[in-house]
Enzyme design. Structure first.
Site, PDB file in Angstrom:
ATOM      1  N   ASP A  39      -6.851  -0.811  -4.940  1.00  0.00           N
ATOM      2  CA  ASP A  39      -8.335  -0.855  -3.554  1.00  0.00           C
ATOM      3  C   ASP A  39      -8.688   0.673  -4.542  1.00  0.00           C
ATOM      4  OD1 ASP A  39      -7.189  -2.418  -2.115  1.00  0.00           O
ATOM      5  OD2 ASP A  39      -5.552  -0.838  -1.375  1.00  0.00           O
TER       6      ASP A  39
ATOM      7  N   ASP B 113       0.562  -1.234   0.384  1.00  0.00           N
ATOM      8  CA  ASP B 113       0.083   0.316  -0.115  1.00  0.00           C
ATOM      9  C   ASP B 113       1.286   1.620   0.480  1.00  0.00           C
ATOM     10  OD1 ASP B 113      -2.199  -1.510   0.100  1.00  0.00           O
ATOM     11  OD2 ASP B 113      -2.502  -1.548   2.292  1.00  0.00           O
TER      12      ASP B 113
END
Length: 155
Positions: free
Chosen positions: A133, A117
């Site tokens: 995402d 991330d």
């Protein structure tokens, strides 16, 4: 020839989502150190390299079954596009983007057991996330639009 063109937007969305997700994660891993943060707009938006062993917002951290869920979702979406009925353009884009995101995060989970991330919106204290995402959420929006259109056409 009809089979090859069936749900073409689906396959394009999935490919685009997967490629962009993999490229950006590769760039982050190669050019940043874990926990490094680069402010692009100080206090608002940073690139922050973290890993996540869970699902959205670190739910179910460390759960091995998440990798199998990513694989199952990916296979189910591919079966829908290949064997199912022709989808509307909004449905194709939505399911395709969801597939690209599921595959991007699934590859991370299978390869390393954790997801990379790096998108860090600090202004609203949102959990750090990645392009996979983003594509999943945009895909959901496309599906909501498709459902709204279908329901307004039937009324």
């Amino acid at each position: 020839m009809r089979t090859i063109n069936k749900n073409r937007l689906f396959w394009m969305g999935a490919s685009l989502g997967l490629i962009l997700d993999r490229l950006t994660k590769y760039w982050v891993v190669q050019s940043m150190t874990l926990s490094q943060s680069i402010p692009l707009w100080s206090g608002v938006f940073h690139l922050t390299y973290v890993t996540n062993t869970g699902a959205a917002f670190s739910l179910f951290s460390g759960s091995v079954w998440l990798r199998w869920l990513s694989l199952l979702v990916s296979l189910g979406l591919m079966a829908l596009a290949w064997f199912g009925p022709g989808l509307t353009p909004s449905e194709q884009a939505g399911y395709g983007l969801i597939l690209g995101g599921a595959m991007g995060n699934g590859i991370d989970r299978f390869a390393t057991g954790e997801v990379v991330d790096f998108l860090d919106f600090r202004l609203i204290r949102f959990p750090v996330f990645n392009l996979a995402d983003v594509f999943i959420n945009i895909g959901i929006i496309f599906l909501l639009v498709a459902m709204w259109r279908q329901s307004s056409e039937t009324q």
